[in-house]
Design an enzyme around this catalytic site. Structure first.
Site, short mmCIF file in Angstrom:
data_model
loop_
_atom_site.label_atom_id
_atom_site.label_comp_id
_atom_site.label_asym_id
_atom_site.label_seq_id
_atom_site.Cartn_x
_atom_site.Cartn_y
_atom_site.Cartn_z
N GLY A 38 -44.48 9.40 -16.09
CA GLY A 38 -45.52 9.72 -16.87
C GLY A 38 -45.31 7.49 -17.43
O GLY A 38 -45.96 7.67 -18.83
N ALA A 39 -45.12 7.11 -16.77
CA ALA A 39 -44.89 6.17 -17.16
C ALA A 39 -46.13 4.72 -17.35
O ALA A 39 -45.94 3.59 -17.29
CB ALA A 39 -43.39 4.44 -16.47
N ASN A 40 -47.58 4.86 -16.61
CA ASN A 40 -48.44 4.36 -16.39
C ASN A 40 -49.15 4.06 -18.55
O ASN A 40 -49.81 3.65 -17.80
CB ASN A 40 -49.36 4.96 -15.94
CG ASN A 40 -50.36 6.00 -16.04
OD1 ASN A 40 -49.74 7.00 -14.92
ND2 ASN A 40 -50.62 6.72 -16.39
N GLY A 50 -49.18 6.03 -22.48
CA GLY A 50 -48.66 6.70 -23.97
C GLY A 50 -47.04 5.63 -23.87
O GLY A 50 -47.27 5.02 -23.68
N GLY A 100 -44.54 7.13 -22.52
CA GLY A 100 -43.73 6.71 -21.38
C GLY A 100 -43.79 4.72 -20.87
O GLY A 100 -43.42 4.24 -20.65
N SER A 150 -41.51 19.02 -27.22
CA SER A 150 -42.51 19.00 -28.63
C SER A 150 -42.60 20.51 -29.90
O SER A 150 -41.80 21.43 -29.30
CB SER A 150 -44.17 19.50 -27.78
OG SER A 150 -45.47 18.96 -28.93
N TYR A 186 -48.75 25.54 -22.86
CA TYR A 186 -48.74 24.58 -23.25
C TYR A 186 -47.53 24.09 -23.76
O TYR A 186 -46.00 23.79 -23.77
CB TYR A 186 -48.97 23.46 -23.31
CG TYR A 186 -48.80 22.34 -24.20
CD1 TYR A 186 -48.70 21.41 -23.31
CD2 TYR A 186 -48.42 22.13 -25.14
CE1 TYR A 186 -47.79 20.07 -23.86
CE2 TYR A 186 -47.84 20.89 -25.88
CZ TYR A 186 -47.12 19.97 -25.22
OH TYR A 186 -46.91 18.68 -25.46
#
Length: 287
Positions: free
Chosen positions: A12-14, A16, A18, A141, A166
């Protein structure tokens, strides 16, 4: 640019936390592999990181963590390029308002937030061990505190609630963290989880209507920047003082207690067994 011989993966590095994590690891000179679901967004983010840091050793692997076949392909692709893995940041995740199944029949939020990371980490254990002293950081979280695993309905087929689903996926991440840390004691690999805070990023993207407005309003008022959210991730990835710390959960760089449910060793072991069954039930991609 500082010299850093480590090889790192950030899921998820693209965007936020990440993105900030990948950026700062690249700034140190490490080889950074960005594992992203969207090729266009991943490519754009990689180009920005290379331009800002001057580090050409930033790579992109495109894979949807909710699809176990894609996770297997991503792990193979990484292993073909790299013999070791020093830092694995399991960061990707989000919430979806309506129940959706992957092409493999898995509930997509549980699969993307937890099960894909479970499989990815397992498939890369050899590379983690080859690093000598490796670190796994699971981004969880505080939402886990309201959760209890429903082993009779982990896939949410009988009853669906987005926030309950979630929270359950985040509790699963913590149970996984504690179990993996125990299994890897003595190997030189540490495994820790953390809560980044209410990061004002793309969390609400899986919602719509009133829910999206409420979630967006909450983050507009209480949200913190991705830079602040990534601070503890980078601390766990980099800091010498936590090099030997394993099986803990951190908030603002400090280890804190998790929910009572997260310390249930029987649930921990049962989740591991169920997770193995779920990923094994999905066929290898056919060629």
């Amino acid at each position: 640019m500082a010299t850093d011989q480590r090889v790192c993966i950030v899921t998820g590095a693209n965007s936020g936390t990440g993105y900030v994590t990948a950026l700062e690891l690249a700034r140190s000179g490490a080889t950074v592999v960005m594992l992203c679901r969207n090729e266009y967004k991943g490519t754009a983010a990689r180009e920005k990181i290379v331009a800002e840091t001057g580090n050409q050793q930033v790579e992109l692997i495109v894979a949807d963590l909710a699809e176990m076949a894609e996770v297997r392909r991503a792990a193979r692709e990484f292993a073909e390029r790299h013999a070791k893995l020093d830092v694995l940041v399991n960061n990707a995740g989000g919430v979806t308002q309506t129940r959706r199944e992957s092409s493999e029949g898995l509930e997509a939020m549980f699969a993307g937030n937890y099960l894909g990371h479970f499989l990815l980490t397992d498939l890369l254990l050899e590379q983690l061990k080859n690093a000598g002293h490796a670190r796994v950081v699971n981004v969880s979280s505080m939402a886990h505190k309201g959760a209890k695993l429903d082993f009779d309905d982990l896939q949410g087929r009988s009853s669906w609630n987005a926030m309950r689903g979630y929270a359950q996926s985040k509790l699963a991440q913590i149970l996984f963290t504690y179990e993996l840390a125990e299994r890897l004691r003595g190997t030189g690999i540490t495994v820790n989880a953390m809560h980044p805070g209410a990061v004002a990023s793309g969390f609400k993207n899986g919602t719509s209507g009133l829910v999206k407005a409420l979630v967006g309003g909450f983050y507009a008022v209480f949200g913190i920047s991705p830079e602040k959210g990534a601070d503890t991730i980078l601390h766990l990835a980099n800091a010498p003082e936590v090099a030997e710390v394993t099986g803990r959960y951190f908030i603002k760089r400090r280890p804190v207690a998790t929910s009572k449910a997260s310390y249930d060793t029987e649930a921990r072991e049962r989740l591991w067994a169920v997770s193995e069954e779920l990923v094994a039930s999905v066929d290898e991609p056919r060629r």
